[in-house]
Design a protein around this motif. Structure first.
Motif, short mmCIF file in Angstrom:
data_model
loop_
_atom_site.label_atom_id
_atom_site.label_comp_id
_atom_site.label_asym_id
_atom_site.label_seq_id
_atom_site.Cartn_x
_atom_site.Cartn_y
_atom_site.Cartn_z
N LEU A 114 0.87 -1.16 0.27
CA LEU A 114 -0.03 -0.26 -0.19
C LEU A 114 1.19 1.36 0.00
O LEU A 114 0.59 2.51 -0.80
N LEU A 115 1.90 1.23 0.76
CA LEU A 115 2.54 2.44 1.17
C LEU A 115 3.82 2.48 -0.50
O LEU A 115 3.86 3.91 -0.85
N LEU A 116 3.76 1.74 -1.04
CA LEU A 116 4.43 1.92 -2.56
C LEU A 116 3.64 2.27 -3.44
O LEU A 116 4.35 3.18 -4.42
N ILE A 117 2.64 1.97 -3.39
CA ILE A 117 1.02 2.73 -4.74
C ILE A 117 1.20 3.65 -3.79
O ILE A 117 1.50 4.58 -5.44
N LEU A 118 1.09 4.47 -2.76
CA LEU A 118 0.90 5.89 -2.62
C LEU A 118 2.22 6.72 -2.54
O LEU A 118 1.63 7.79 -2.86
N ILE A 119 3.44 6.27 -2.90
CA ILE A 119 4.41 6.86 -2.92
C ILE A 119 4.57 7.08 -4.55
O ILE A 119 4.81 8.37 -4.81
N GLY A 120 4.35 5.79 -5.02
CA GLY A 120 3.99 6.93 -6.12
C GLY A 120 3.13 7.09 -7.28
O GLY A 120 3.28 8.23 -7.90
N VAL A 121 2.26 7.48 -6.51
CA VAL A 121 0.53 8.74 -7.05
C VAL A 121 0.97 9.66 -6.21
O VAL A 121 1.18 10.78 -6.86
N PHE A 122 1.86 10.04 -5.44
CA PHE A 122 2.21 10.80 -4.67
C PHE A 122 3.70 12.08 -5.74
O PHE A 122 3.22 13.09 -6.26
N LEU A 123 4.63 11.18 -6.11
CA LEU A 123 5.62 11.59 -7.12
C LEU A 123 5.01 11.35 -8.33
O LEU A 123 5.94 13.25 -9.02
N GLU A 136 0.55 3.73 -13.22
CA GLU A 136 1.49 3.08 -14.20
C GLU A 136 3.14 2.68 -13.44
O GLU A 136 4.07 2.70 -14.77
N ASP A 137 3.71 3.95 -12.79
CA ASP A 137 4.94 3.68 -12.59
C ASP A 137 5.59 2.67 -12.03
O ASP A 137 4.84 2.08 -10.88
N VAL A 138 7.04 2.93 -11.98
CA VAL A 138 7.07 1.62 -11.03
C VAL A 138 6.74 1.36 -10.07
O VAL A 138 6.93 0.63 -9.91
N VAL A 139 6.86 2.17 -8.82
CA VAL A 139 7.35 2.39 -7.69
C VAL A 139 5.21 1.42 -7.03
O VAL A 139 5.60 0.62 -6.58
N SER A 140 4.48 2.34 -8.22
CA SER A 140 3.37 1.44 -7.44
C SER A 140 2.66 -0.08 -8.51
O SER A 140 2.34 -0.72 -8.30
N GLN A 141 3.49 -0.30 -9.37
CA GLN A 141 3.32 -1.64 -10.48
C GLN A 141 4.05 -2.52 -9.49
O GLN A 141 3.70 -3.71 -9.09
N ILE A 142 5.14 -2.11 -8.85
CA ILE A 142 5.55 -3.37 -7.70
C ILE A 142 4.96 -3.08 -6.13
O ILE A 142 4.66 -4.25 -5.65
N GLY A 143 4.28 -2.13 -6.03
CA GLY A 143 3.43 -2.23 -5.12
C GLY A 143 2.37 -3.11 -4.94
O GLY A 143 1.43 -3.78 -4.39
N LEU A 144 1.65 -2.93 -6.48
CA LEU A 144 0.50 -3.57 -6.90
C LEU A 144 0.87 -5.03 -6.68
O LEU A 144 -0.30 -6.31 -6.61
N GLY A 145 1.68 -5.32 -7.34
CA GLY A 145 2.41 -7.18 -7.03
C GLY A 145 3.17 -7.72 -6.09
O GLY A 145 2.96 -9.04 -6.00
N TYR A 146 3.70 -6.85 -5.04
CA TYR A 146 4.53 -7.53 -3.78
C TYR A 146 3.18 -8.30 -3.15
O TYR A 146 4.68 -9.40 -2.95
N VAL A 147 2.40 -8.26 -3.24
CA VAL A 147 2.23 -9.38 -2.15
C VAL A 147 1.66 -10.86 -2.66
O VAL A 147 2.14 -11.46 -1.54
N PHE A 148 1.72 -10.65 -3.89
CA PHE A 148 1.03 -11.66 -4.48
C PHE A 148 3.00 -12.36 -4.86
O PHE A 148 3.26 -13.79 -4.70
N LEU A 149 3.63 -11.34 -4.52
CA LEU A 149 5.23 -11.68 -4.65
C LEU A 149 5.75 -12.27 -3.46
O LEU A 149 6.27 -13.89 -3.30
#
Length: 401
Positions: A114-123, A136-149
């Motif tokens: 969640l934090l990575l997704i929000l950091i991406g939106v903020f930046l 679509e930015d790299v930080v939010s994209q990592i956040g979207l897949g991180y739990v599954f990872l």
């Protein structure tokens, strides 16, 4: 990518963090710090040397391809996501050794996601009048897949490889079976483009299911006016195939922290990379689907994953097996603070350049021909950001989430 099973025992022998992983991340961040091109330095160099084939070819490596193909700059994001997966193998194992329960680690993964997704939106929103709810930015994209990872950690290479394969096949089917747009589809209205006819038309810009999904999802968020299209053709659903990229990294990390012989690890990395790269190129040239980074096609995932495995294998041989590390120190400095670096690029790059010009004048960037002035500006801004990271490195200040 075959690898030995990793013990799940909480009192198993700790696996030391490999320097090659930090060096790989650092090289990616160093490229981004020094050579990101928001000021158009590649265009300036191209225009300044129109008759120089090697300068034209070199500048092209630092620009995203228009659609199909792959260059050095298209490897920045997949390399970073791959390294996230590789580092996660060591991070999760370390937390397990400290006695963290599965539930606690899962909670941390959700929090980090969640934090990575929000950091991406903020930046992404920096400089806008309202929150830019895009993902679509790299930080939010990592956040979207991180739990599954996280849920795939320590599941064994067969399960991880099977999930990655299912993702790629399923994502290919989603595009391949989705009906093509009607003949009167207004590509101009969605900043789309007809790159292909025939079967490959399923992967034309802003005329595919990932684009239509964003038309629904992104308009659920408050925004000054309705979202219509991403100008570059990037999409939220890119996180699905890019999760496979992170899984490849996770598999590589678990291989490297295993008790296999170093030469076997190196052989596995290099051979797996060669196979993945060959499969990606074969899919492209056989007409299965094009290699397109902007929509993270399965063929791109395989090709970029293969190149990432080969790069990590090369760095593992040089840095960890041969012990040649001193050359990589500038990269390690930024690699150890990758989140901070990414934020600094977005937040202070323009401010830094403005202050260079204000206090030292434009003359400091005119040492060579005018075509090189934007590049010198980039390097100067990057050097300042590197010095901030060096200050943090010397004081052991590392931004963690």
């Amino acid at each position: 990518m075959q690898q030995p099973a990793v013990s799940t025992s909480t009192d198993s022998k700790p696996s030391p963090r490999l320097a090659s992983i930090d060096v790989y991340r650092g090289l990616v961040m160093l490229l981004l710090v020094l050579l990101d091109a928001p000021n158009g330095w590649t265009s300036a160099v191209r225009e300044g040397y129109p008759d120089s084939p090697w300068i034209q070819a070199l500048a092209q490596q630092f620009e995203h391809v228009a659609w199909a193909g792959i260059v050095l700059w298209d490897m920045i994001q997949p390399s970073f996501m791959f390294v996230v997966g590789a580092a996660a193998a060591f991070s999760y194992a370390s937390r397990q050794r400290r006695g963290d329960s599965f539930g606690r680690m899962l909670g941390h993964a959700v929090y980090r996601s969640l934090l990575l997704i929000l950091i991406g939106v903020f930046l992404r929103s920096e400089g806008d009048d309202a929150t830019d709810w895009t993902l679509e930015d790299v930080v939010s994209q990592i956040g979207l897949g991180y739990v599954f990872l996280f849920l795939l950690w320590n599941r064994g290479w067969r399960v991880q490889l099977g999930v990655a394969a299912a993702i790629l096949v399923g994502y290919w089917l989603l595009f391949a079976l989705w009906p093509l747009p009607a003949g009167d589809y207004d590509y101009a209205a969605v900043n789309g483009h007809v790159y292909y006819e025939g079967f490959w038309a399923h992967w034309n810009k802003n005329a595919h299911p990932a684009h239509y999904f964003d038309g629904w999802l992104l308009n659920l968020f408050p925004r000054p006016e309705p979202w219509v299209a991403n100008g570059g053709g990037y999409n939220t659903l890119n996180f699905v195939p890019s999760l496979a990229t992170m899984i490849f990294g996770l598999m590589a990390g678990e291989l490297l922290r295993s008790e296999a012989a170093p030469k076997r690890k190196l052989f596995t990395l290099l051979s797996s990379g060669a196979v993945a790269l060959s499969l990606g190129l074969a899919c492209h040239f056989a007409g299965v689907c094009p290699i397109v980074k902007k929509i993270w096609t399965p063929s791109f995932t395989l090709a970029a994953g293969g190149l990432s495995l080969l790069t990590l294998g090369l760095l593992y041989a040089i840095v960890d097996l041969q012990g040649w590390r001193r050359w990589a120190f500038p990269a390690v400095v930024v690699g150890m603070n990758s989140i901070a670096v990414y934020a600094l690029i977005h937040l202070i790059a323009h401010w830094t350049l403005e202050n260079y010009l204000r206090h030292f004048g434009a003359g400091m960037f005119t040492l060579f021909e005018p075509a090189w002035e934007p590049l010198l500006q980039n390097l100067a801004v990057g050097a300042f950001i590197w010095l901030i990271c060096y200050w943090m490195y010397r004081r052991q200040l590392f931004l963690r989430i």
